[in-house]
Write an enzyme that holds these catalytic residues in place. Structure first.
Site, PDB file in Angstrom:
ATOM      1  N   GLU A  64      -6.704  -9.149 -26.487  1.00  0.00           N
ATOM      2  CA  GLU A  64      -5.446  -9.479 -25.822  1.00  0.00           C
ATOM      3  C   GLU A  64      -5.114 -10.959 -25.931  1.00  0.00           C
ATOM      4  O   GLU A  64      -4.186 -11.430 -25.313  1.00  0.00           O
ATOM      5  CB  GLU A  64      -5.427  -8.984 -24.365  1.00  0.00           C
ATOM      6  CG  GLU A  64      -6.711  -9.135 -23.617  1.00  0.00           C
ATOM      7  CD  GLU A  64      -6.717  -8.407 -22.259  1.00  0.00           C
ATOM      8  OE1 GLU A  64      -5.715  -7.824 -21.850  1.00  0.00           O
ATOM      9  OE2 GLU A  64      -7.781  -8.464 -21.615  1.00  0.00           O
ATOM     10  N   HIS A 119       0.847  -1.198   0.000  1.00  0.00           N
ATOM     11  CA  HIS A 119       0.000   0.000   0.000  1.00  0.00           C
ATOM     12  C   HIS A 119       0.873   1.235   0.000  1.00  0.00           C
ATOM     13  O   HIS A 119       0.546   2.253  -0.594  1.00  0.00           O
ATOM     14  CB  HIS A 119      -0.905   0.018   1.213  1.00  0.00           C
ATOM     15  CG  HIS A 119      -2.043  -0.927   1.048  1.00  0.00           C
ATOM     16  ND1 HIS A 119      -3.043  -0.700   0.142  1.00  0.00           N
ATOM     17  CD2 HIS A 119      -2.315  -2.091   1.634  1.00  0.00           C
ATOM     18  CE1 HIS A 119      -3.877  -1.701   0.181  1.00  0.00           C
ATOM     19  NE2 HIS A 119      -3.467  -2.568   1.083  1.00  0.00           N
ATOM     20  N   ARG A 121       4.492 -12.273 -18.572  1.00  0.00           N
ATOM     21  CA  ARG A 121       4.857 -10.853 -18.510  1.00  0.00           C
ATOM     22  C   ARG A 121       5.591 -10.491 -17.222  1.00  0.00           C
ATOM     23  O   ARG A 121       6.207  -9.452 -17.135  1.00  0.00           O
ATOM     24  CB  ARG A 121       3.625  -9.966 -18.717  1.00  0.00           C
ATOM     25  CG  ARG A 121       2.548 -10.140 -17.689  1.00  0.00           C
ATOM     26  CD  ARG A 121       1.231  -9.555 -18.163  1.00  0.00           C
ATOM     27  NE  ARG A 121       0.944  -8.255 -17.570  1.00  0.00           N
ATOM     28  CZ  ARG A 121      -0.221  -7.627 -17.673  1.00  0.00           C
ATOM     29  NH1 ARG A 121      -1.207  -8.171 -18.379  1.00  0.00           N
ATOM     30  NH2 ARG A 121      -0.418  -6.468 -17.110  1.00  0.00           N
ATOM     31  N   ASN A 149      -0.086  -5.668 -23.295  1.00  0.00           N
ATOM     32  CA  ASN A 149       0.607  -6.350 -22.190  1.00  0.00           C
ATOM     33  C   ASN A 149       0.306  -7.844 -22.222  1.00  0.00           C
ATOM     34  O   ASN A 149       1.197  -8.681 -22.117  1.00  0.00           O
ATOM     35  CB  ASN A 149       0.165  -5.806 -20.827  1.00  0.00           C
ATOM     36  CG  ASN A 149       0.380  -4.322 -20.711  1.00  0.00           C
ATOM     37  OD1 ASN A 149       1.125  -3.751 -21.499  1.00  0.00           O
ATOM     38  ND2 ASN A 149      -0.262  -3.684 -19.741  1.00  0.00           N
ATOM     39  N   ASP A 150      -0.977  -8.160 -22.368  1.00  0.00           N
ATOM     40  CA  ASP A 150      -1.360  -9.567 -22.408  1.00  0.00           C
ATOM     41  C   ASP A 150      -1.184 -10.158 -23.801  1.00  0.00           C
ATOM     42  O   ASP A 150      -0.806 -11.314 -23.941  1.00  0.00           O
ATOM     43  CB  ASP A 150      -2.810  -9.740 -21.940  1.00  0.00           C
ATOM     44  CG  ASP A 150      -2.889  -9.832 -20.419  1.00  0.00           C
ATOM     45  OD1 ASP A 150      -1.965 -10.428 -19.826  1.00  0.00           O
ATOM     46  OD2 ASP A 150      -3.843  -9.287 -19.823  1.00  0.00           O
ATOM     47  N   CYS A 152      -4.199   0.101 -25.416  1.00  0.00           N
ATOM     48  CA  CYS A 152      -4.088   0.539 -24.022  1.00  0.00           C
ATOM     49  C   CYS A 152      -2.999  -0.187 -23.244  1.00  0.00           C
ATOM     50  O   CYS A 152      -2.883  -0.043 -22.047  1.00  0.00           O
ATOM     51  CB  CYS A 152      -5.434   0.409 -23.297  1.00  0.00           C
ATOM     52  SG  CYS A 152      -5.995  -1.287 -23.176  1.00  0.00           S
TER      53      CYS A 152
HETATM   54  C1  PEP Z   1      -3.139  -5.283 -21.261  1.00  0.00           C
HETATM   55  O1  PEP Z   1      -3.193  -6.499 -21.091  1.00  0.00           O
HETATM   56  O2  PEP Z   1      -2.457  -4.741 -22.156  1.00  0.00           O
HETATM   57  C2  PEP Z   1      -3.878  -4.383 -20.388  1.00  0.00           C
HETATM   58  C3  PEP Z   1      -3.919  -3.089 -20.607  1.00  0.00           C
HETATM   59  O3  PEP Z   1      -4.494  -4.926 -19.317  1.00  0.00           O
HETATM   60  P1  PEP Z   1      -3.751  -5.238 -17.911  1.00  0.00           P
HETATM   61  O4  PEP Z   1      -2.349  -4.686 -18.014  1.00  0.00           O
HETATM   62  O5  PEP Z   1      -4.562  -4.584 -16.872  1.00  0.00           O
HETATM   63  O6  PEP Z   1      -3.792  -6.720 -17.898  1.00  0.00           O
HETATM   64 MG    MG Z   2      -4.729  -7.388 -19.829  1.00  0.00          MG
END
Ligand code: PEP
Ligand code: MG
Length: 787
Positions: free
Chosen positions: A642, A400, A676, A665-666, A713
């Site tokens: 994703e 936190h 990741r 990211n995924d 994103c």
């Molecule tokens: C992603 O997977 O790119 C994403 C934006 O979601 P998160 O990072 O929250 O898994």
């Molecule tokens: Mg994701």
């Protein structure tokens, strides 16, 4: 035992209920005192209740609040401790009682208070530790003596009040509204103009300070860098408590009771302060602390040990240690970090028991805090404007404290092994929270490097500041939209300060994580509404719960999975646990009228899932409408792309929704089968792998062909060079962490769409990872020179 505990709870103020009401409905010391006297007069059924506080001189008492006496007397009636019955309470440091006050030899009449008609008088001193800080008095018209029980009730109340008064005083002194405003302005200014502060000079030996120079690595918990003197947070050692003197069982139980009440009061204050300073979700951890403090399981374990002969402090230590070990053994990193919450609670109860509860860490000047660990309670009480940075030996980025440091924009590095052995009170330190490096007594070379960085950073930030209100548009007129990825209410300020055009990804996991149970639709609606109101007239894309994988909830026992990232996560969880999903959809629908909400679903793999989601959505709309609520039944719906499966059938998915958002990211981890979070396979997790780039291109092309907006994103979009590449591949909308927006915008405004397209064509024409990387590297060097 249980009976004793319940009896203790039923006397005095009705602990949480009354105390919360006093604290939460009071904005300053004066209001706090007025609320206290009103509640006490009511609970004690007396005609008058007044509070007198001692001035700094330690001998003048001033009437600060009263229920029953004339209000004009407040602030005007004052007396020496050698005068009147009230003064006698301080002199005696104990109860003073009479059923005929005007005849008492120490009676002193104050015209302003009009108290001559009150015959009976009961006064008790208020103490902070062992020092008197004031007096509480109750009076009645009727001549009567107060029973032992009544005196005992008032004694319990005075104990609770003393803590409230001390905390309110503290709050008054450190946190007036003006200071608050100044603080925010300063934080925003810091955000725009860079973060380096401190002006320590370098000595002849080429080091800052005299001690040996050391560089230590840790986990980057909150970005930014700072330089300054250290403040070593030295905690009271709990090792000595086993040897401490133990009273009788009854005494130890009573001591424990008083300490728990004191910690409850402190905790409510912390919750209040953090929710004002940051957000309610940041503060909700203190609600969890309160739950633990009120938990019968927890308190009865301590009571049992006391019954078996342990001293209160040792009993607390033992019970808390058991919890800490249980949490520390958990696999989920979020749950593991909850052991720090238990440690925080245990430490504060023991401090209260041992009289070691100096309320705050007081910093005389700006310092870098060095500690074994920083607890949420430290973050709540520290004067943030004096904290340059934070470095801890323990902790991880789920702490936190790390989350709060990030929200406050304080650079932080955690998990620095050997920190406390290496650090010295006289040290100077440079903290680089962006890469997770700490330099104790840095050498001249390091200092000048950071000075140069400081200058560059400051001038770049200045240059970027004017970009905030300019559109992200290429030199040949293509408009790009740049939105923010957010997770906390406090992110609103950061997003706005960086010129975000709304929210492209609102991760709703955090509000779920920092709680003790699933929030209901109304609690969620309140939070979402706040977020929507933070972005008037701008889109806010709310993503439904994305737990599982590496994100757990403390109150939901996730089944063990061998491959959690390939398991029961994200939309799969929502579709199985429909009652939770329905509550979230209802929460979003209820909040939607407050702004421009859109709803996005993560980890979609096939059209059937979208159809199921839509039918649940219809049912929730119908349910709300049946309750007589007006809800918007056709909010724009989107999915996250994703999974490789989604890319493969994007032409089947896109027609089902209004927009697509690529979560790189995924997408990278699933396309390349590279976790990741696993540093061992970092090399395989490659955004420039042709499989990733061609997947993005395919989604962009299909989105355009089918008339669906496509955004990105994932973190990939936060690198300005990548953004240019992605624009060249057809993407026009990006969502990234807000502090990255100005740099990305600058790059966009310096390039034409044609340049971006040529760049993308070239990259996509290569058939090996090596060739792509070599070309990107060349481009990056050119790009860096331009900046
Ligand atoms: C992603 O997977 O790119 C994403 C934006 O979601 P998160 O990072 O929250 O898994
Ligand atoms: Mg994701």
């Amino acid at each position: 035992m249980q009976q004793y505990y319940e009896q203790q709870h039923s006397i005095g103020l009705r602990t949480l209920e009354d105390i919360s009401s006093i604290i939460l409905h009071s904005h300053d010391l004066q209001e706090t005192l007025s609320n206290i006297v009103t509640i006490v007069a009511k609970r004690m059924r007396t005609d008058v209740c007044s509070i007198y506080l001692l001035e700094e001189d330690g001998e003048t008492l001033i009437l600060k609040a009263t229920k029953g006496l004339s209000q004009t007397a407040v602030g005007r009636v004052s007396m020496k401790t050698s005068e009147g019955l009230t003064g006698l309470v301080v002199e005696n440091r104990d109860v003073v009682m009479t059923d005929n006050a005007p005849t008492h030899p120490r009676y002193k009449y104050f015209k302003a208070s009009k108290e001559e008609r009150y015959l009976s008088f009961l006064g008790l001193p208020l103490f902070e530790r062992k020092t008197p800080i004031g007096v509480i008095v109750v009076q009645t018209v009727e001549a009567r003596r107060f029973s032992d029980d009544e005196i005992s009730v008032l004694r319990t109340i005075t104990f609770q009040i003393s803590s409230i008064v001390m905390n309110a005083k503290l709050l008054d002194s450190v946190q007036t509204k003006e200071q608050e405003r100044a603080y925010y302005e300063q934080e925003l200014a810091r955000l725009r103009t860079g973060r380096i502060t401190g002006s320590d000079s370098v000595n002849e030996e080429g080091r800052v300070g005299a001690a040996a120079s050391t560089s230590l690595g840790g986990t980057a918990a909150s970005p930014g860098f700072c330089r300054g003197k250290v403040y070593i947070l030295d905690r009271f050692s709990h090792k000595v408590i086993k040897a401490a003197k133990v009273g009788s069982k009854a005494e130890e139980l009573h001591k424990l009771q008083l300490a728990l009440e004191k910690v409850v009061i402190q905790t409510i204050y912390m919750e209040k302060r953090v929710s004002e300073l940051l957000s309610e979700s940041d503060a909700s951890i203190f609600h969890t602390h309160l739950m633990i403090l009120e938990d019968r399981g927890f308190t009865s374990k301590i009571n049992d040990l006391i019954e078996q002969g342990a001293g209160a402090s040792w009993a607390v230590h033992e019970v808390v240690q058991g919890y800490i070990e249980a949490f520390a053994a958990m696999e989920d990193p979020y749950l593991r970090e909850r052991s720090a919450d238990m440690e925080d609670i245990g430490r504060r109860i023991i401090d209260a028991l041992e009289g070691n509860d100096a309320a705050t860490i007081t910093l005389k000047e700006k310092r870098v805090i060095i500690a074994e660990d920083i607890f949420p309670s430290d973050m709540a009480t520290l004067e943030h404007d004096k904290v340059l940075g934070i470095v801890t030996e323990k902790g991880n980025s789920y702490s936190h404290a790390a989350i709060m440091a990030k929200s406050l924009g304080i650079p932080a590095v955690v998990g620095v092994r050997g920190l406390l052995d290496a650090a010295n009170v006289k040290d100077q330190v440079i903290v680089d929270g962006t890469v997770g490096q700490v330099y104790l007594n840095p050498e001249l070379r390091v200092c000048s490097e950071y000075q140069r960085l400081e200058k560059d950073y400051a001038s770049k930030m200045k240059e970027l500041e004017h970009l905030r209100d300019l559109p992200a548009v290429t030199t040949d007129g293509t408009r790009i939209s740049l939105r923010a990825n957010i997770g906390l209410v406090s992110d609103i300020k950061i997003a706005t300060a960086n010129g975000a055009e709304g929210v492209g990804l609102y991760r709703t996991e955090f509000p779920y994580m920092a709680r003790t149970s699933f929030p209901n639709r109304h609690e969620q609606a309140q939070l979402y509404q706040k977020i929507l109101e933070g972005f008037p007239d701008q889109p806010v894309n709310i993503r439904t719960l994305d737990i599982g994988g590496d994100k757990g909830l403390p109150y939901f026992e996730h089944p063990h999975e061998d491959n959690p990232f390939l398991g029961w996560r994200s939309i799969r969880f929502s579709l199985d646990e429909q009652h939770i999903f329905r509550e979230q959809l209802a929460g979003i629908l209820l909040a939607a009228p407050a702004g421009c909400a859109t709803i996005m679903f993560p980890l979609i793999s096939c059209p059937d899932e979208i159809r199921r989601i839509k039918s649940i959505m219809h049912a929730v709309v119908a349910e709300l409408q049946a309750d007589g609520l007006t809800v918007c039944g056709d909010l724009p719906l989107g999915i996250m792309v994703e999974l490789p499966a989604a890319v493969q059938i994007i032409d089947l998915l896109a027609p089902e929704v209004d927009y697509l958002s690529i979560g790189t990211n995924d997408l990278i981890q699933y396309t390349l089968a590279a976790d990741r979070n696993n540093p061992k396979v970092k090399e395989y997790y490659d955004p420039y792998h042709p499989a990733v780039l061609h997947s993005i291109k395919r989604v962009a092309d299909e989105g355009r062909r089918l008339g669906r907006r496509v955004s990105i994103c994932g973190e990939m979009a936060a690198d300005p060079l990548n953004t240019l590449l992605l624009i060249g591949m057809g993407i026009r909308e990006f969502s990234l962490s807000a502090p990255g927006i100005p740099l990305v915008k600058k790059a966009i405004r310096q390039h034409s769409l044609r340049q971006c397209q040529a760049f993308a064509r070239k990259v996509l024409s290569y058939n090996s990872v090596g060739a792509i990387k070599a070309y990107i590297q060349k481009k990056r060097e050119l790009f860096e020179r331009m900046r």
